[in-house]
Write a protein that holds these residues in place. Structure first.
Motif, PDB file in Angstrom:
ATOM      1  N   ASN A  61       4.214  11.738  -7.909  1.00 23.95           N
ATOM      2  CA  ASN A  61       5.117  12.567  -8.703  1.00 23.95           C
ATOM      3  C   ASN A  61       5.250  11.965 -10.097  1.00 23.95           C
ATOM      4  O   ASN A  61       4.530  11.022 -10.455  1.00 23.95           O
ATOM      5  CB  ASN A  61       6.469  12.732  -8.012  1.00 23.95           C
ATOM      6  N   ASP A  62       6.173  12.485 -10.906  1.00 26.34           N
ATOM      7  CA  ASP A  62       6.321  11.992 -12.272  1.00 26.34           C
ATOM      8  C   ASP A  62       6.713  10.526 -12.312  1.00 26.34           C
ATOM      9  O   ASP A  62       6.317   9.794 -13.231  1.00 26.34           O
ATOM     10  CB  ASP A  62       7.356  12.832 -13.019  1.00 26.34           C
ATOM     11  N   THR A  63       7.491  10.073 -11.336  1.00 22.42           N
ATOM     12  CA  THR A  63       7.892   8.665 -11.289  1.00 22.42           C
ATOM     13  C   THR A  63       6.682   7.761 -11.134  1.00 22.42           C
ATOM     14  O   THR A  63       6.561   6.728 -11.796  1.00 22.42           O
ATOM     15  CB  THR A  63       8.883   8.431 -10.132  1.00 22.42           C
ATOM     16  N   THR A  90       1.410   5.449  -1.674  1.00 20.64           N
ATOM     17  CA  THR A  90       2.290   5.396  -2.841  1.00 20.64           C
ATOM     18  C   THR A  90       2.963   4.043  -2.962  1.00 20.64           C
ATOM     19  O   THR A  90       2.958   3.419  -4.033  1.00 20.64           O
ATOM     20  CB  THR A  90       3.363   6.495  -2.744  1.00 20.64           C
ATOM     21  N   HIS A 116       9.242   6.041  -0.241  1.00 21.87           N
ATOM     22  CA  HIS A 116       9.326   7.098  -1.251  1.00 21.87           C
ATOM     23  C   HIS A 116       9.769   6.530  -2.597  1.00 21.87           C
ATOM     24  O   HIS A 116      10.719   5.743  -2.673  1.00 21.87           O
ATOM     25  CB  HIS A 116      10.299   8.193  -0.802  1.00 21.87           C
ATOM     26  N   PRO A 117       9.111   6.923  -3.702  1.00 22.75           N
ATOM     27  CA  PRO A 117       9.431   6.347  -5.013  1.00 22.75           C
ATOM     28  C   PRO A 117      10.819   6.691  -5.535  1.00 22.75           C
ATOM     29  O   PRO A 117      11.301   6.041  -6.471  1.00 22.75           O
ATOM     30  CB  PRO A 117       8.344   6.918  -5.931  1.00 22.75           C
ATOM     31  N   GLU A 118      11.485   7.697  -4.951  1.00 19.54           N
ATOM     32  CA  GLU A 118      12.835   8.055  -5.392  1.00 19.54           C
ATOM     33  C   GLU A 118      13.923   7.437  -4.510  1.00 19.54           C
ATOM     34  O   GLU A 118      15.109   7.638  -4.777  1.00 19.54           O
ATOM     35  CB  GLU A 118      13.000   9.583  -5.409  1.00 19.54           C
ATOM     36  N   SER A 119      13.543   6.738  -3.469  1.00 18.25           N
ATOM     37  CA  SER A 119      14.535   6.147  -2.567  1.00 18.25           C
ATOM     38  C   SER A 119      14.986   4.789  -3.078  1.00 18.25           C
ATOM     39  O   SER A 119      14.230   4.056  -3.715  1.00 18.25           O
ATOM     40  CB  SER A 119      13.958   5.995  -1.162  1.00 18.25           C
ATOM     41  N   ARG A 120      16.228   4.425  -2.774  1.00 16.71           N
ATOM     42  CA  ARG A 120      16.717   3.101  -3.157  1.00 16.71           C
ATOM     43  C   ARG A 120      16.030   2.010  -2.339  1.00 16.71           C
ATOM     44  O   ARG A 120      15.823   0.897  -2.810  1.00 16.71           O
ATOM     45  CB  ARG A 120      18.231   3.034  -2.973  1.00 16.71           C
ATOM     46  N   HIS A 161      12.971   1.651  -1.427  1.00 18.13           N
ATOM     47  CA  HIS A 161      11.585   1.275  -1.714  1.00 18.13           C
ATOM     48  C   HIS A 161      11.530  -0.007  -2.540  1.00 18.13           C
ATOM     49  O   HIS A 161      10.549  -0.752  -2.470  1.00 18.13           O
ATOM     50  CB  HIS A 161      10.829   2.429  -2.374  1.00 18.13           C
TER      51      HIS A 161
END
Length: 242
Positions: free
Chosen positions: A153-155, A129, A85-89, A91
């Motif tokens: 997502n936006d990231t 992703t 996931h792009p919001e996880s530390r 990744h």
């Protein structure tokens, strides 16, 4: 003529995990030749649900490059999200694992070209992703991307917008027309189709080969599996000009 399937253990110090990698070797495999290298996140799914060995053989028979496929499995749904996931530390560690641990190991095991265009990253959903993000982070290491229904997502969109390194990439990108209410592993329901169309619009600015496809279907392997022959033929066909 059929290729060979086997398993290969690999210990990642970065991730503190020992993988049982899924390996596909093409027919008449020999260390005297070099082979394109494709690395699939969600690797067990690509081998078991996608039947990727058969799909690659069909692509090779139709003129594609002889290709070694490596399937990288995830240990659990929770760990998959942490790695992809792009919001996880986590990744960031997973991207480093692919470029700095796994790739050198595979190059020591198999004869593959030491060029970015000699390597494809592939994945579905979050696995797509992390494949895209890894190539964005290491554009001189990976230059071909094959993604089915990636989470965007936006990231992710910002990562594409702020870099031009990916412009010469070869990209195959597919999304289902029914992916407007996708039930995700965190329990939410999300629209995948709209942000994927935004991603496609951005990726059109590149100078490399592009194939974007909207298929009739949803966020399921039963649809991705049907699209794999088209995707592999496009990504691995050396007769098509870059």
């Amino acid at each position: 003529m059929n290729g060979t399937m086997r398993a290969l253990p690999f210990r990642s110090e970065l991730l503190d995990y020992t993988f049982d990698l899924h390996i596909y070797l093409p027919p008449n495999y020999s260390r005297l030749y070099t082979y394109h290298l494709a690395i699939a996140q969600d690797g067990r799914d690509y081998f078991q649900l996608g039947k990727i060995g058969r799909k690659v053989e069909g692509a090779i028979e139709a003129g594609a490059e002889d290709t070694i496929v490596i399937g990288v499995p995830y240990p659990s749904i929770g760990q998959r999200r942490e790695w992809y996931h792009p919001e996880s530390r986590g990744h960031y560690d997973y991207m480093s694992f692919l470029a700095k641990e796994l790739l050198p190991f595979l190059e020591s095991e198999f004869p593959t070209p030491r060029l970015s265009y000699g390597r494809t990253l592939m994945g579905d959903s979050l696995a797509g992703t992390i494949s895209l993000l890894t190539a964005l982070r290491y554009p001189h290491t990976f230059a071909r991307i094959m993604i089915h229904s990636p989470f965007v997502n936006d990231t992710v969109l910002q990562a594409v917008q702020t870099s031009k390194e990916w412009h010469p990439f070869d990209i195959y990108h597919a999304i289902g027309l029914d992916e407007t209410k996708v039930h995700t592993t965190d329990g939410s329901i999300q629209d995948f189709l709209t942000p994927n169309r935004k991603l496609h619009h951005l990726l059109q600015q590149g100078t490399g080969r592009r194939y974007y496809h909207e298929f009739n279907g949803g966020h399921l392997w039963s649809f991705w599996e049907k699209d794999l022959p088209r995707a592999l033929q496009y990504m691995l066909n050396t007769q098509q000009e870059r």
